[in-house]
Design a protein around this motif. Sequence first.
Motif, PDB file in Angstrom:
ATOM      1  N   ALA A 492     -12.574  18.066  -4.932  1.00  0.00           N
ATOM      2  CA  ALA A 492     -11.963  16.745  -4.762  1.00  0.00           C
ATOM      3  C   ALA A 492     -10.495  16.912  -4.405  1.00  0.00           C
ATOM      4  O   ALA A 492      -9.833  17.841  -4.853  1.00  0.00           O
ATOM      5  CB  ALA A 492     -12.111  15.909  -6.031  1.00  0.00           C
ATOM      6  N   VAL A 494      -6.958  14.445  -4.096  1.00  0.00           N
ATOM      7  CA  VAL A 494      -6.285  13.162  -4.313  1.00  0.00           C
ATOM      8  C   VAL A 494      -4.860  13.306  -3.797  1.00  0.00           C
ATOM      9  O   VAL A 494      -4.129  14.208  -4.223  1.00  0.00           O
ATOM     10  CB  VAL A 494      -6.275  12.777  -5.805  1.00  0.00           C
ATOM     11  N   ARG A 496      -1.184  11.137  -2.608  1.00  0.00           N
ATOM     12  CA  ARG A 496      -0.339   9.944  -2.577  1.00  0.00           C
ATOM     13  C   ARG A 496       0.895  10.299  -1.751  1.00  0.00           C
ATOM     14  O   ARG A 496       1.701  11.134  -2.161  1.00  0.00           O
ATOM     15  CB  ARG A 496       0.075   9.515  -3.983  1.00  0.00           C
ATOM     16  N   ASP A 527     -14.558  15.354  -1.983  1.00  0.00           N
ATOM     17  CA  ASP A 527     -14.258  13.939  -2.154  1.00  0.00           C
ATOM     18  C   ASP A 527     -12.762  13.731  -1.929  1.00  0.00           C
ATOM     19  O   ASP A 527     -11.940  14.470  -2.475  1.00  0.00           O
ATOM     20  CB  ASP A 527     -14.635  13.473  -3.555  1.00  0.00           C
ATOM     21  N   ASP A 529      -9.473  11.031  -1.954  1.00  0.00           N
ATOM     22  CA  ASP A 529      -8.820   9.778  -2.310  1.00  0.00           C
ATOM     23  C   ASP A 529      -7.408   9.846  -1.745  1.00  0.00           C
ATOM     24  O   ASP A 529      -6.639  10.758  -2.101  1.00  0.00           O
ATOM     25  CB  ASP A 529      -8.755   9.599  -3.824  1.00  0.00           C
ATOM     26  N   ALA A 531      -3.811   7.538  -0.648  1.00  0.00           N
ATOM     27  CA  ALA A 531      -2.976   6.339  -0.602  1.00  0.00           C
ATOM     28  C   ALA A 531      -1.736   6.703   0.208  1.00  0.00           C
ATOM     29  O   ALA A 531      -0.986   7.599  -0.171  1.00  0.00           O
ATOM     30  CB  ALA A 531      -2.603   5.884  -2.005  1.00  0.00           C
ATOM     31  N   ALA A 550      -5.088   2.556   1.385  1.00  0.00           N
ATOM     32  CA  ALA A 550      -5.726   3.300   0.296  1.00  0.00           C
ATOM     33  C   ALA A 550      -7.201   3.415   0.638  1.00  0.00           C
ATOM     34  O   ALA A 550      -7.870   2.408   0.895  1.00  0.00           O
ATOM     35  CB  ALA A 550      -5.533   2.590  -1.043  1.00  0.00           C
ATOM     36  N   ARG A 552     -11.055   5.979   0.286  1.00  0.00           N
ATOM     37  CA  ARG A 552     -11.839   7.016  -0.370  1.00  0.00           C
ATOM     38  C   ARG A 552     -12.925   7.484   0.587  1.00  0.00           C
ATOM     39  O   ARG A 552     -13.509   6.679   1.313  1.00  0.00           O
ATOM     40  CB  ARG A 552     -12.476   6.482  -1.650  1.00  0.00           C
ATOM     41  N   ARG A 554     -16.395   9.832   0.504  1.00  0.00           N
ATOM     42  CA  ARG A 554     -17.389  10.522  -0.306  1.00  0.00           C
ATOM     43  C   ARG A 554     -18.625  10.802   0.537  1.00  0.00           C
ATOM     44  O   ARG A 554     -19.364   9.880   0.893  1.00  0.00           O
ATOM     45  CB  ARG A 554     -17.812   9.675  -1.516  1.00  0.00           C
ATOM     46  N   GLU A 559     -14.629   4.284   2.214  1.00  0.00           N
ATOM     47  CA  GLU A 559     -14.353   3.006   1.562  1.00  0.00           C
ATOM     48  C   GLU A 559     -12.862   2.717   1.706  1.00  0.00           C
ATOM     49  O   GLU A 559     -12.028   3.463   1.195  1.00  0.00           O
ATOM     50  CB  GLU A 559     -14.743   3.057   0.091  1.00  0.00           C
ATOM     51  N   ASP A 561     -10.103   0.582   0.555  1.00  0.00           N
ATOM     52  CA  ASP A 561      -9.721  -0.377  -0.473  1.00  0.00           C
ATOM     53  C   ASP A 561      -8.556  -1.246  -0.022  1.00  0.00           C
ATOM     54  O   ASP A 561      -8.410  -2.380  -0.481  1.00  0.00           O
ATOM     55  CB  ASP A 561      -9.328   0.368  -1.755  1.00  0.00           C
TER      56      ASP A 561
END
Length: 683
Positions: A492, A494, A496, A527, A529, A531, A550, A552, A554, A559, A561
């Motif tokens: 994963a 993530v 920002r 995965d 994520d 932003a 923002a 995601r 997978r 997706e 958001d």
Amino acid sequence: MLARLFVIFGGLFVLALLAALVVPPFVDWTGYRADFEREASTILGRKVTVKGSATARLLPFPSVTFTDVSVAGSAGGEPAMTVETFSMDAELAPFLRGEVLIFDMRLVRPKAIISVAADGKVDWTARPSSPFDPAQVAIEKLTVTDGAVELRQEASGRVTTVSDINATVSAKSLAGPWRAEGALKADGVATRLSLTTGKADGAGRIALRIKADPDGYPLSVEADGNAGVENGRALYSGQFKLVGDNGAQLAAAKPDGGSAEAGAKAPPTYRVSGKFQLDHSKLAVEEFRLETGPLDNPYTADGKASVDLGADPRFAIEASGAQIQFEETPGKEGTAALPQRIAALERVLLALPRPVMPGSVEVKLPAMVAGDTTIRDVVVSAEPIAGGWAVKSLAALLPGRTTLEANGRLGVDGEVRFTGSLLLAVAQPSGFAAWLSQDVDEAVRRLPTAGFSAKVDLTDARQKFDDLELVLGKASFHGSLDATQPAEGKPAVVTRLEGGALDVEGLTAFAALFMSDKGVNRFADADLDAAIKAGPVDAWGFSAEKLDTALRLRAGMLEIDKLSVGGLAGASISATGRMKDFPKGPTGSLDASLLASDLAPLIDAAAARFPDSRLLTVLSERGKAYPGLYRDTRLDVVMSAADNGDGTTGWRFPAREQAAVPRCRFHCRRMDSQARWQRRHSR
């Protein structure tokens, strides 16, 4: 020093016993205890007291046993040595010839204290006097059980404890040669030890060879030289050899990628040899040579080292080498895979010895070559800390005119972990990207510069970047990135990020971090994520004050958001959505809204950007013909995408518009790289 102590004690104790043994047999030995204590004290130069029992016999062979023996310290306080039980058995026939052959001597729980004065004088180095010639006394077997020694250094105040000494010793004469095999704990570190000597010369020097194998450390140490005492100071000098002992590890693979032969052993990770001089104040390594790699064609580096044993114990190592060449397993198009390089580096780092005192290591290498990779001007400055190393500075030049700089903490306690600051400045992004991967996007090739700096926490399972500054050409971003690779589970990522001004070059290069120009998702196996904020953004003839998103990802499911574009020619756009099979054949929906106090500037900009669009041209002309036509516009669009069954995706745009046109319905169909738009207008 430890071996010398037992040699002195055991040998001189024998002489004392023999001097006191001239008594009739079958007589109570305890009654002659005072004679023994007097003779032993004279020989050792210290008061010897037998507090326990004393027994002796002459037939069938001379044998003596003492318990609770104490040798006084030089200051008359704490005993310099105690022995729970001392016993020996000797041959009778040599004794009748004036020779002594001790076939079995036993020291049970001997404990000695050795004090080294500030000027280096050792309190156990006083040469004793004896009525016997040491050459006439031989020891076939001396067994030391559960011994202990404390080495007290006045200059530094340091106390080194050697405990759990269990050894077997033999000597052809008290003058040598001696041989000892056994085990001990030095400051709690269990160590196997072997020792051999030559015969002492008239000046009191003796050839001494020591080999130590500390448990828990993948190395062995050998020293071969001459030991002696000058003016009461112990000296030892000669040559040494240190070997990274991974002989128990089987070679994982041959250089050509094949499997290793059964039972084959990998060569030691590293080998160090050189010359040394040891005294009470310093261990000086005048020169040493480090070897790594194959035994028949090793890489070598030369250097010098020192260990200050004074009031502030500290070591220093300086090394410099020639170009280093590594063998590596070929990977794609002849290049080795990056994980293999990292794994090899981790093995070397985990195998490094861990110093127990403060110090510094300085290493300079002109180049490191591995396959098609050349890393130049490698400079490392580090100091040992608990569990690893404090890297004061690390610098190197990587492919693509790339500068790597780092400082922080390198942990090697079971796993390799680096925490600290990391900087990567790429002056030629295309060359650096080609080194990392054969797939280099055109957007990356066009970048003049790239790089990043961050506070990092890096392990095999997790790579965390805080206070991240990412530079792509003129574009820059600040934020964080956290990537995890659990042992069980999916990787994963993530991130920002918040950036400043973006142009086409920076935007396409940034997009290339996530998707190649061939439409390949770089995070297909992880995965994601993300932003991301940036602004102002100038791209493809449009200018927006800010971009905020923002999303995601997978397993091909995208997706959204949040997607917000503000200050786009006076308009703002917001959207959310969900798409599967992204990016190759996306299907799903996107719900978007457009708000503008006046939509005319955006329509005019779009018409200028796409002059071949009849629709945009008409809308622009209509707005100019009827000023205020597009004021207070709100456009809500729900876009749905579906597979047409022929490899293309069809899009439908049912919409409600509040402006000059009260209701609109849009439909478009995209085939391959071309789009065909139709406008259906009803009033």
